[in-house]
Design an enzyme around this catalytic site. Structure first.
Site, PDB file in Angstrom:
ATOM      1  N   LYS A   1      -0.243  -0.203   6.719  1.00 30.42           N
ATOM      2  CA  LYS A   1       0.395  -1.495   6.421  1.00 30.42           C
ATOM      3  C   LYS A   1       1.019  -2.137   7.661  1.00 30.42           C
ATOM      4  O   LYS A   1       0.741  -3.288   7.967  1.00 30.42           O
ATOM      5  CB  LYS A   1       1.489  -1.335   5.349  1.00 30.42           C
ATOM      6  CG  LYS A   1       1.033  -0.760   4.048  1.00 30.42           C
ATOM      7  CD  LYS A   1       2.187  -0.586   3.079  1.00 30.42           C
ATOM      8  CE  LYS A   1       3.296   0.308   3.575  1.00 30.42           C
ATOM      9  NZ  LYS A   1       3.013   1.729   3.657  1.00 30.42           N
TER      10      LYS A   1
ATOM     11  N   GLY B   1       0.834  -1.194   0.000  1.00 30.05           N
ATOM     12  CA  GLY B   1       0.000   0.000   0.000  1.00 30.05           C
ATOM     13  C   GLY B   1       0.866   1.239   0.000  1.00 30.05           C
ATOM     14  O   GLY B   1       2.093   1.157  -0.047  1.00 30.05           O
ATOM     15  N   GLY B   2       0.229   2.373   0.059  1.00 30.96           N
ATOM     16  CA  GLY B   2       0.936   3.650   0.044  1.00 30.96           C
ATOM     17  C   GLY B   2       1.436   4.036   1.425  1.00 30.96           C
ATOM     18  O   GLY B   2       1.193   3.345   2.425  1.00 30.96           O
ATOM     19  N   ALA B   3       2.124   5.153   1.471  1.00 29.42           N
ATOM     20  CA  ALA B   3       2.629   5.689   2.742  1.00 29.42           C
ATOM     21  C   ALA B   3       1.460   5.990   3.676  1.00 29.42           C
ATOM     22  O   ALA B   3       0.435   6.531   3.254  1.00 29.42           O
ATOM     23  CB  ALA B   3       3.447   6.955   2.486  1.00 29.42           C
TER      24      ALA B   3
ATOM     25  N   HIS C   1       8.618   3.386  16.556  1.00 29.85           N
ATOM     26  CA  HIS C   1       8.134   2.044  16.201  1.00 29.85           C
ATOM     27  C   HIS C   1       8.546   1.028  17.264  1.00 29.85           C
ATOM     28  O   HIS C   1       7.748   0.172  17.658  1.00 29.85           O
ATOM     29  CB  HIS C   1       8.686   1.607  14.838  1.00 29.85           C
ATOM     30  CG  HIS C   1       7.889   2.104  13.690  1.00 29.85           C
ATOM     31  ND1 HIS C   1       6.719   1.512  13.282  1.00 29.85           N
ATOM     32  CD2 HIS C   1       8.104   3.126  12.833  1.00 29.85           C
ATOM     33  CE1 HIS C   1       6.237   2.149  12.235  1.00 29.85           C
ATOM     34  NE2 HIS C   1       7.062   3.141  11.939  1.00 29.85           N
TER      35      HIS C   1
END
Length: 170
Positions: free
Chosen positions: A15, A9-11, A50
Site C-alpha cells: 500500500k 489492503g492487508g499488511a 520509512h
C-alpha cells in the site's frame, strides 16, 4: 484539482509503496503526512526506516490526530495511515467507538475541504478472522466504518493484493 484517492489492503500488501509512487507522479514535492504514534522501540525503528526510505523531494509532517491543522491547499498529500490515525482517536477516547468514529469523520471532512489531492493509505483489518478480544473487535468495527466513509467520498479506490494494485472505484 481536488481529488481523494484511497489505497487499501492487508499488511505488507504494498500500500505505502504504491501510494508513494503515485504521489511522486502527481507532484515533484508531495507532502507525507504521517499519523503514527510511537508506541515502543520496535515501532520507532519502523518509522525511522520509512523516513530514511523517502527522499528530499518529500515535505514530511507528523500529526497524530489533527490533520486539518495543516494548510495543504494545492498540494499532493499522502496520509499514511488511516489505521494509525483511528488508533490514536480510539485509545484517547477510551475505546468509545461512537465518539472515535464521529471525531475521525469530522476531522476527515475538515481536512478534505481544502483544495488538494489526498491519497489515504488504510488497512483492511476486517478481512481476517473475528478476534476473541473485545477491544480488537471494537477497533475493527471502527476501522471498517471509517474505510467505508472515506471510500464513499473517494474519487478512486485501489485494493492492493500481494503488491498488485486492483482498481475498485474509478
Amino acid at each position: 484539482m481536488k481529488q481523494i484517492i484511497l489505497i487499501t489492503g492487508g499488511a505488507r500488501s504494498g500500500k505505502s509503496k504504491h501510494a508513494e509512487k503515485l504521489a511522486l507522479t502527481l507532484s515533484d514535492n508531495p507532502v507525507y503526512l504521517a499519523t503514527a504514534r510511537i508506541w515502543d522501540d520496535e515501532f520507532k525503528q519502523r518509522v525511522l526506516r520509512h523516513q530514511r526510505d523517502r527522499g528530499p523531494e518529500w515535505t514530511n509532517l507528523e500529526e497524530e490526530k489533527w490533520l486539518s491543522s495543516h494548510s495543504l491547499a494545492n498540494r499532493v498529500i499522502l496520509i499514511d495511515c488511516v489505521t494509525l490515525w483511528c488508533t490514536n482517536f480510539f485509545f484517547d477516547l477510551q475505546a468509545d467507538v461512537d465518539k472515535a468514529l464521529q471525531a475521525v469523520k469530522e476531522e476527515f471532512d475538515k481536512l478534505v475541504s481544502q483544495e488538494a489531492t489526498f491519497i489515504f493509505v488504510t488497512n483492511e483489518i476486517g478481512m481476517g478472522a473475528t478476534s476473541e478480544n473485545e477491544i480488537q473487535r471494537k477497533f475493527t468495527d471502527l476501522q471498517g466504518w471509517v474505510n467505508q466513509y472515506i471510500a464513499a467520498r473517494a474519487d478512486k479506490v485501489v485494493l492492493m493484493v500481494s503488491g498488485i494494485p486492483v482498481n475498485v472505484k474509478e
